[in-house]
Motif scaffolding. Structure first.
Motif, PDB file in Angstrom:
ATOM      1  N   THR A 172      12.857  -6.644  -4.439  1.00  0.00           N
ATOM      2  CA  THR A 172      12.660  -5.241  -4.808  1.00  0.00           C
ATOM      3  C   THR A 172      13.454  -4.926  -6.069  1.00  0.00           C
ATOM      4  N   LEU A 189       7.501  -1.633   5.745  1.00  0.00           N
ATOM      5  CA  LEU A 189       6.766  -1.708   4.480  1.00  0.00           C
ATOM      6  C   LEU A 189       5.639  -0.686   4.399  1.00  0.00           C
ATOM      7  N   GLN A 192       4.345   1.080   1.084  1.00  0.00           N
ATOM      8  CA  GLN A 192       4.816   0.336  -0.082  1.00  0.00           C
ATOM      9  C   GLN A 192       3.650  -0.354  -0.800  1.00  0.00           C
ATOM     10  N   ALA A 217       0.616  -0.739   4.162  1.00  0.00           N
ATOM     11  CA  ALA A 217       0.977  -1.092   2.787  1.00  0.00           C
ATOM     12  C   ALA A 217      -0.300  -1.406   2.014  1.00  0.00           C
TER      13      ALA A 217
END
Length: 294
Positions: A172, A189, A192, A217
């Protein structure tokens, strides 16, 4: 027919055209083209369909590829065996490698080999999936391979030498959504944007497993180019799932590296034909395995 003609033929096959093949072999294109024409005349068959600068193998050309590689390899083997009588002071090793394994452990393997045999060069050929590596070794494009696979690999006519396991991690930006030092569960997640490799790769399999588990995600970028992933992460495009071999590079670039849960691993293995390796390839295999011994 002679070995040089077969080498030129394979150069055209591997480089996708006469011009690129001539540059790869450091010869004038007219000389290479003439050599291929003489080979076709000797065999009584055209080996390529020619479409301007683009070429496509004919049926006869496809039939010649593996025998040509065998002949070229046998000649290289003969030369290398004679040269090795005076010690392994020159030559070349070719190895097909997947991107994450090219970062590590290949770099350590090459460093150890170069220290022992500084006069022998190493050529690294890119392969994106385990199947690509196995095919390169099986067909004689390279003598050796290095792959990483989550699933068991069926070796077929080649030999596998397991050398390591690499855990998948989440990379990240430094100001990313998760705190440093704590593992990230895949359900975290949700929402994301992810950067994924192409289908058939381990990193893509992990991302697909996240999505298949119902985590909300999205795949923001799918790329074959691993060198683009860290810049994409650092500029905020998304988060990336990578093998742990990228950890040091990612940290030096300023990214944050976090463990993923549940754990997922790549099984890393060297690949070689079971026999008929050149002395240089045999030594590389021995040294590479030694580097990975605990």
């Amino acid at each position: 027919m002679d070995v040089r003609q077969l080498e030129y033929f394979l150069a055209v096959v591997e480089n996708g055209g006469f011009g690129r093949a001539a540059r790869a072999r450091y010869v004038a294109q007219p000389s290479l083209s003439q050599s291929i024409r003489l080979l076709e005349r000797d065999l009584g068959s055209e080996l390529f369909h020619r479409f301007g600068r683009r070429v496509v193998l004919t049926e006869a050309g496809r039939a010649l590829v593996e025998p040509a590689r065998a002949v070229v390899h046998d000649m290289a083997m003969a030369r290398a065996s004679v040269a090795s009588v005076h010690g392994l002071v020159s030559g070349r090793v070719e190895i097909a490698v997947m991107p994450s394994q090219a970062v590590d452990p290949l770099s350590r393997m090459i460093a150890a080999f170069a220290q022992r045999y500084p006069g022998v060069s190493v050529t690294v050929r890119s392969s994106f999936t385990p199947a690509d590596v196995l095919e390169a070794v099986r067909t004689g494009v390279t003598e050796l391979g290095l792959l990483g696979s989550m699933a068991p690999v069926t070796a077929g006519s080649v030999q596998l030498y397991p050398v390591a396991r690499q855990r998948f991690v989440l990379v990240t930006p430094p100001d990313g959504p998760f705190p440093a030092g704590l593992p990230v569960r895949r359900e975290q997640l949700t929402g994301q944007r992810l950067i994924a490799g192409q289908p058939g790769t381990g990193m893509r399999a992990v991302v697909d497993a996240v999505l298949d588990a119902g985590v909300g995600a999205t795949i923001a970028v799918e790329t074959e180019h691993r060198e683009a992933i860290l810049p994409l992460v650092l500029n905020g495009t998304g988060l990336a799932v990578l093998a742990d071999s990228w950890r040091d590079l990612a940290l030096r670039a300023g990214a944050r590296v976090l463990d993923l849960e549940p754990e997922a691993y790549l099984n890393v293995a060297l690949v070689a034909r079971p026999d008929n390796l050149t002395p240089a390839a045999r030594e590389f295999l021995t040294i590479a395995r030694g580097v990975m011994d605990p």
